[in-house]
Design an enzyme around this catalytic site. Structure first.
Site, short mmCIF file in Angstrom:
data_model
loop_
_atom_site.label_atom_id
_atom_site.label_comp_id
_atom_site.label_asym_id
_atom_site.label_seq_id
_atom_site.Cartn_x
_atom_site.Cartn_y
_atom_site.Cartn_z
N PHE A 142 17.40 11.71 2.29
CA PHE A 142 16.31 12.43 1.75
C PHE A 142 15.73 12.60 4.01
O PHE A 142 15.82 11.29 4.11
CB PHE A 142 14.90 11.65 1.26
CG PHE A 142 13.70 11.97 1.76
CD1 PHE A 142 13.21 13.06 0.73
CD2 PHE A 142 12.30 11.72 3.00
CE1 PHE A 142 11.94 14.01 0.65
CE2 PHE A 142 11.44 12.58 2.62
CZ PHE A 142 11.58 13.33 1.93
N ASP A 227 18.74 7.94 10.80
CA ASP A 227 17.41 8.41 10.17
C ASP A 227 16.49 6.98 9.80
O ASP A 227 16.88 6.60 8.64
CB ASP A 227 17.40 9.18 9.28
CG ASP A 227 15.35 9.98 8.64
OD1 ASP A 227 14.70 8.46 9.42
OD2 ASP A 227 15.48 10.91 8.11
N LYS A 256 6.66 7.41 10.53
CA LYS A 256 6.41 6.52 9.34
C LYS A 256 5.12 4.76 10.32
O LYS A 256 4.70 5.71 11.58
CB LYS A 256 6.82 6.03 8.90
CG LYS A 256 6.97 7.12 7.57
CD LYS A 256 7.75 6.81 6.45
CE LYS A 256 7.67 7.94 5.54
NZ LYS A 256 9.31 8.55 4.92
C1 LIG Z 1 9.31 10.10 5.78
C2 LIG Z 1 11.16 10.25 5.74
C3 LIG Z 1 11.39 11.35 6.21
C4 LIG Z 1 10.21 12.29 6.50
O1 LIG Z 1 8.99 11.95 7.55
P1 LIG Z 1 8.05 13.23 7.54
O2 LIG Z 1 6.23 12.13 8.74
O3 LIG Z 1 7.00 12.60 5.86
O4 LIG Z 1 7.81 13.83 7.22
C5 LIG Z 1 12.32 12.03 6.91
N1 LIG Z 1 13.06 10.98 6.68
C6 LIG Z 1 13.00 9.55 6.19
C7 LIG Z 1 14.10 8.82 5.92
C8 LIG Z 1 11.70 9.27 5.26
O5 LIG Z 1 11.79 8.01 4.49
#
Ligand SMILES: *Cc1c(COP(=O)(O)O)cnc(C)c1O
Length: 404
Positions: A142, A227, A256
């Site tokens: 994700f 990520d 985040k």
């Molecule tokens: C939440 C998330 C994203 C995307 O972030 P957004 O601010 O919703 O675009 C990307 N990678 C990971 C691992 C995430 O948990």
């Protein structure tokens, strides 16, 4: 006019796109680990906006920094300099040991920016023939919701009817270093991976996986892009989840909790020359690096460290995990987690995780199911031992509830 819960839900259903299926609670206030709904009921937030509110709701110091900055200057665009960007660079680079920073807004934008960076690096530094760059990603990844990103998702709901998608991505199983070795070619520029797969249900890779991944990437001059948008900034009990593995990424993505939930702030961080290939006009964002975002992020990083939230995540995460393991419920298939990134996976026969989340709501806890059978638990990192114990009692009640 006082709207009822039914009114709010009806209006949302009438005017909104149906792209979420929220728990039926309308929140109007938050403080620390707690949130309150419009009817005055209090809940312990065990989602923290998917880990964005790690510092706790409405943290007073982040709030003060935001209000103060909002009075002075909010947006200049990068057409001009602003007096918050340089200090933000200094502080995030010092905190994470990075050499270059690219500020963005959402997490998905940071991912897109990283993809552009590693491709450009591949062509201009590594010498990959133009248009041939390959990026390796994992099953059940994700990385956000933009077109570039959903194109390499393996989740049918995420992709279906949104194509055609961009080429240049290879998908291998998560946690399988041999698969990575086999997938790397001369044209591979990067391996993009989550240290722990969050949305997939808090999937922790086998011990030693990332050591091997690091070796393979180094040996083939492939950029390791971690990520850490969800795992980073203390969520797993260390500043970055890579520290559990004893490795360093070439490119780290944060988002985040970088703003403590006040504002969308994300960043691409690099240890090397990847971010050095950009020239004016080649990438940008109107809001990226704006003074309000920088001021908020600076305060969000400061309180994380000053208030010992990372150590607390490790301590309370261990307490939470042990407590969950002690719950004797035949609905539970597995409990797993690292720091305050936890999940309870239910037996398929137990029914959808959703109804347990509704049972938790009735008991004063807000949590969210992911996929059919997993409940994720990610409270703010300021949770206390007493609050963990309080939550555990309610989990025990909800997970042993008889729905028949
Ligand atoms: C939440 C998330 C994203 C995307 O972030 P957004 O601010 O919703 O675009 C990307 N990678 C990971 C691992 C995430 O948990």
């Amino acid at each position: 006019m006082n709207l009822s819960v039914t009114d709010f839900l009806a209006t949302e259903a009438r005017l909104g796109t149906y792209n979420y299926e929220p728990i039926g609670v309308v929140l109007s206030r938050g403080e620390g680990v707690w949130v309150w709904d419009t009817e005055g009921n209090r809940y312990l937030d065990c989602l923290s906006a998917y880990s964005a509110v790690s510092q706790g709701h409405c943290h007073p110091k982040i709030l003060a920094a935001m209000v103060e900055q909002a009075h002075r200057l909010t947006l200049t665009s990068r057409a001009f300099h602003n007096d918050q960007l340089a200090p933000f660079y200094e502080e995030i680079a010092a905190l994470t040991g990075s050499h270059k920073v690219l500020p963005m807004n959402s997490g998905a934008e940071a991912v897109e920016s990283a993809i552009k960076s590693v491709r450009k690096w591949g062509y201009e530094v590594k010498g990959v023939p133009d248009g041939q760059a390959e990026i390796i990603v994992c099953t059940d990844n994700f990385h956000g919701r933009t077109l570039g990103v959903v194109g390499f998702s393996t989740d049918i709901e995420t992709r279906k009817h949104f194509g055609p998608f961009a080429p240049g991505f290879k998908i291998i199983p998560f946690g399988d270093a041999a698969a990575l070795e086999a997938a790397i070619t001369q044209n591979t520029v990067a391996f993009l991976v989550e240290p722990i797969q969050g949305e997939a249900g808090v999937i922790i890779p086998p011990a030693g996986y990332f050591t091997k991944v690091r070796e393979l990437c180094t040996a083939s001059n492939v950029m390791l892009v971690l990520d850490e948008i969800q795992t980073g900034l203390g969520r797993t009990g260390k500043l970055l989840a890579e520290q559990h593995e004893g490795i360093e990424a070439d490119v780290t993505l944060l988002g985040k909790a970088l703003s403590g939930g006040f504002y969308p702030v994300s960043a691409v961080l690099s240890n090397n020359e990847v971010l050095g290939t950009f020239r004016p006009g080649q990438h940008g964002s109107t809001f990226g690096g704006n003074p309000l975002a920088c001021a908020v992020a600076r305060a969000a990083m400061r309180v994380l460290i000053e208030e010992g939230m990372i150590e607390n995540a490790a301590k309370q995460g261990a307490r939470f995990l042990e407590g969950l393991k002690d719950i004797r419920a035949n609905t539970i298939r597995e409990v797993r987690g690292r720091g305050l990134m936890l999940a309870v996976e239910l037996h398929p026969e137990a029914g959808r995780a959703r109804r347990y989340c509704e049972a938790l709501q009735a008991n004063g806890i807000l949590a969210k199911d992911t996929h059919e059978h997993t409940i994720r638990i990610a409270p703010p990192l300021v949770i206390t031992g007493d609050q963990v114990d309080w939550a555990l009692e309610r989990f025990a009640t909800a997970l042993t509830q008889d729905f028949s």
